[in-house]
Design a protein around this motif. Structure first.
Motif, short mmCIF file in Angstrom:
data_model
loop_
_atom_site.label_atom_id
_atom_site.label_comp_id
_atom_site.label_asym_id
_atom_site.label_seq_id
_atom_site.Cartn_x
_atom_site.Cartn_y
_atom_site.Cartn_z
N TYR A 100 0.83 -1.21 0.00
CA TYR A 100 0.00 0.00 0.00
C TYR A 100 0.87 1.26 0.00
O TYR A 100 0.59 2.23 -0.72
CB TYR A 100 -0.92 0.01 1.22
CG TYR A 100 -2.08 -0.95 1.14
CD1 TYR A 100 -2.45 -1.54 -0.06
CD2 TYR A 100 -2.81 -1.30 2.28
CE1 TYR A 100 -3.50 -2.42 -0.14
CE2 TYR A 100 -3.87 -2.18 2.22
CZ TYR A 100 -4.21 -2.74 1.01
OH TYR A 100 -5.26 -3.62 0.94
N MET A 101 1.94 1.25 0.79
CA MET A 101 2.83 2.42 0.86
C MET A 101 3.51 2.66 -0.48
O MET A 101 3.63 3.80 -0.93
CB MET A 101 3.85 2.23 1.96
CG MET A 101 3.31 2.39 3.36
SD MET A 101 4.62 2.22 4.60
CE MET A 101 3.75 2.75 6.08
N ILE A 102 3.99 1.58 -1.10
CA ILE A 102 4.67 1.72 -2.39
C ILE A 102 3.70 2.25 -3.45
O ILE A 102 4.04 3.14 -4.23
CB ILE A 102 5.27 0.38 -2.82
CG1 ILE A 102 6.42 0.00 -1.88
CG2 ILE A 102 5.75 0.44 -4.26
CD1 ILE A 102 7.00 -1.38 -2.15
N ASP A 103 2.49 1.71 -3.47
CA ASP A 103 1.48 2.18 -4.44
C ASP A 103 1.14 3.65 -4.19
O ASP A 103 1.01 4.43 -5.15
CB ASP A 103 0.23 1.32 -4.34
CG ASP A 103 0.46 -0.11 -4.80
OD1 ASP A 103 1.49 -0.35 -5.47
OD2 ASP A 103 -0.36 -0.98 -4.46
N ALA A 104 1.01 4.03 -2.92
CA ALA A 104 0.69 5.42 -2.60
C ALA A 104 1.84 6.34 -3.00
O ALA A 104 1.63 7.42 -3.58
CB ALA A 104 0.39 5.57 -1.11
N GLY A 105 3.08 5.92 -2.69
CA GLY A 105 4.23 6.75 -3.06
C GLY A 105 4.36 6.90 -4.56
O GLY A 105 4.73 7.98 -5.05
N GLY A 115 6.32 11.12 -1.36
CA GLY A 115 6.19 9.92 -2.18
C GLY A 115 7.43 9.03 -2.08
O GLY A 115 7.31 7.80 -1.95
N ASN A 116 8.60 9.63 -2.12
CA ASN A 116 9.84 8.86 -1.99
C ASN A 116 9.94 8.20 -0.62
O ASN A 116 10.34 7.03 -0.51
CB ASN A 116 11.04 9.78 -2.22
CG ASN A 116 12.31 9.01 -2.46
OD1 ASN A 116 12.31 7.79 -2.51
ND2 ASN A 116 13.42 9.72 -2.61
N ALA A 117 9.55 8.93 0.43
CA ALA A 117 9.59 8.37 1.78
C ALA A 117 8.63 7.19 1.90
O ALA A 117 8.95 6.18 2.54
CB ALA A 117 9.26 9.45 2.80
N LEU A 118 7.44 7.31 1.33
CA LEU A 118 6.48 6.22 1.37
C LEU A 118 7.03 4.97 0.68
O LEU A 118 6.85 3.85 1.17
CB LEU A 118 5.17 6.64 0.72
CG LEU A 118 4.19 7.45 1.58
CD1 LEU A 118 3.02 7.92 0.73
CD2 LEU A 118 3.69 6.61 2.75
N ILE A 119 7.68 5.16 -0.44
CA ILE A 119 8.24 4.02 -1.16
C ILE A 119 9.32 3.33 -0.34
O ILE A 119 9.36 2.10 -0.24
CB ILE A 119 8.79 4.47 -2.53
CG1 ILE A 119 7.64 4.90 -3.44
CG2 ILE A 119 9.60 3.36 -3.18
CD1 ILE A 119 8.08 5.49 -4.77
N LYS A 120 10.19 4.13 0.28
CA LYS A 120 11.24 3.55 1.10
C LYS A 120 10.65 2.81 2.30
O LYS A 120 11.10 1.71 2.66
CB LYS A 120 12.20 4.65 1.57
CG LYS A 120 13.05 5.24 0.45
CD LYS A 120 14.02 6.26 0.96
CE LYS A 120 14.88 6.85 -0.16
NZ LYS A 120 15.69 5.83 -0.83
N CYS A 121 9.64 3.40 2.94
CA CYS A 121 8.97 2.73 4.07
C CYS A 121 8.29 1.44 3.61
O CYS A 121 8.33 0.43 4.32
CB CYS A 121 7.95 3.67 4.71
SG CYS A 121 8.67 5.04 5.64
N GLY A 122 7.67 1.49 2.45
CA GLY A 122 7.00 0.30 1.93
C GLY A 122 7.97 -0.83 1.65
O GLY A 122 7.70 -2.00 1.96
N GLU A 123 9.12 -0.48 1.07
CA GLU A 123 10.12 -1.52 0.81
C GLU A 123 10.62 -2.14 2.11
O GLU A 123 10.84 -3.36 2.20
CB GLU A 123 11.28 -0.90 0.04
CG GLU A 123 10.91 -0.49 -1.39
CD GLU A 123 12.02 0.28 -2.08
OE1 GLU A 123 12.97 0.71 -1.36
OE2 GLU A 123 11.94 0.49 -3.30
N THR A 124 10.78 -1.31 3.15
CA THR A 124 11.22 -1.83 4.45
C THR A 124 10.16 -2.73 5.06
O THR A 124 10.47 -3.79 5.62
CB THR A 124 11.55 -0.67 5.40
OG1 THR A 124 12.59 0.13 4.84
CG2 THR A 124 11.99 -1.19 6.76
#
Length: 393
Positions: A100-105, A115-124
């Protein structure tokens, strides 16, 4: 026909044995029959086995709840296991949150800070989900499976032999009761027979009865010896099985160490993932501006002498800093020593990477953003965020 006769006879014998045991058990409960007590060592082993079974079941079930909190998923896995089929792979909660975080980012734009922060959080989060999956698989193999094997295998064998021992004991006590009654009847018949005169016409009948009771007594005594031997043999078999509980404890201890090691690995991975994520997020601009271009500090310090310690709370719940001592520093041309509060990774060559608790020299530069100072460490120089610093006297 012979087979049918044999089955009928066996059925009748089994029914007679069952009835005899039921009568003996009932008389024991009513206090009308004596009960053969097991020796203290065997009783202790039985108690230890029962205690091991109860607590192993509780630990096993609660571990399953810990590893899989969803009861519906546990039931589904149980059904697939009983059907000897592999359960379908499902996405776990950290992986779902990460997606969900990656899709939102991606939707907000990877080029934007949020958006970049969300993607990094999603990957983690997805890495944590993978680690969680590995923890479940390792724990199920090295910890839950041995516990389940004991409950469904070893203890079932113990329970079966324990039930046989109970039946042998009931047979033994029933044989003792029959022998006791046969002896009492023979003694009574002997007394009546001795009271008769030799010329009595009923002498023959009493002699026949005495012989019959004596034969019955001998048969009961032989039956007692057989049942005693069977009971002793079953008690020895049960004792040998129960003594294996100590080995079971030792095996479960090794499995427990494996479970703890798996948890340690899992939590260490999660900690490292979050530490890396924190460093990555620290590379973003430390402050964001609202509509009024008010500076917001994301990491306020609790120390009274920290830069930006005089904080105000805005209506949106964010903390707005007013660094009065920083203003004094910016107005002068001198430099000051500052202690680094948190690790900071430089986002580009114009910034200076920082390590927590190190002391650097800071000074202001005309025209520099109010949220930054120029930092100096030996020959290294670069911009540093003020919220990561604590001025020293």
């Amino acid at each position: 026909m012979n087979i049918m006769d044999f089955n009928v006879k066996k059925l009748a014998a089994d029914a007679g044995t069952f009835l005899s045991r039921a009568v003996q058990f009932t008389e024991e409960k009513l206090g009308q029959a004596e009960k053969t007590e097991l020796d203290a060592h065997l009783e202790n082993l039985l108690s230890k086995a029962e205690c091991t079974k109860v607590w192993t079941e509780k630990i096993m079930k609660q571990t399953e709840v810990l590893l899989q909190p969803n009861p519906n998923a546990r039931i589904e896995e149980f059904v697939y296991e009983k059907l000897d089929r592999k359960a379908p792979s499902r996405i776990n909660n950290p992986e779902l949150l990460g997606q969900y975080m990656i899709d939102a980012g991606t939707e907000f734009g990877p080029g934007t800070a949020y958006g970049n922060a969300l993607i990094k959080c999603g990957e983690t989060q997805k890495r944590i989900g993978t680690a969680d999956r590995e923890l479940i698989q390792t724990s199920a193999l090295n910890f839950l499976t041995p516990l389940r094997n004991f409950i469904e295998g070893d203890y079932k064998t113990i329970a079966k032999e324990r039930k046989l021992l109970q039946n042998k004991r009931l047979d033994l006590d029933a044989a003792k009761t029959r022998l006791k009654k046969a002896k009492a009847a023979e003694t009574r018949a002997s007394q009546l027979n001795s009271a008769r005169l030799e010329g009595d016409n009923n002498m023959v009948n009493f002699s026949y009865m005495l012989n019959f009771l004596h034969v019955k007594w001998l048969k009961s005594e032989q039956e007692l010896r057989i049942t005693q031997s069977e009971f002793d043999r079953q008690a020895e078999i049960t004792r040998l099985l129960l003594e294996g509980i100590s080995s079971t404890h030792a095996h479960h201890l090794r499995c427990l160490n494996d479970f703890v090691e798996a948890q340690m690995t899992y939590y260490a991975q999660c900690y490292q993932y979050m530490l890396d994520l924190q460093k990555q997020l620290g590379s973003f601009p430390s402050n964001y501006c609202n509509n009024n271009q008010t500076s917001v500090a994301p990491v306020p310090s609790a120390s009274s002498n920290v830069i930006g310690s005089s904080a105000l709370t805005s209506t949106s719940g964010l903390v707005i800093t007013s660094p009065t001592n920083l203003i004094d520093l910016k107005e002068c041309s001198g430099s000051r020593k500052a202690r680094v509060l948190y690790d900071y990774d430089a986002a580009n060559s114009s910034e200076l990477s920082l390590l927590a608790d190190e002391v650097i020299t800071v000074f202001s530069v005309v025209g520099m953003d109010s949220d930054w100072l120029m930092g100096e460490r030996g020959n290294q120089k670069g911009r540093v965020p003020i919220t990561y610093l604590e001025l020293l006297n």
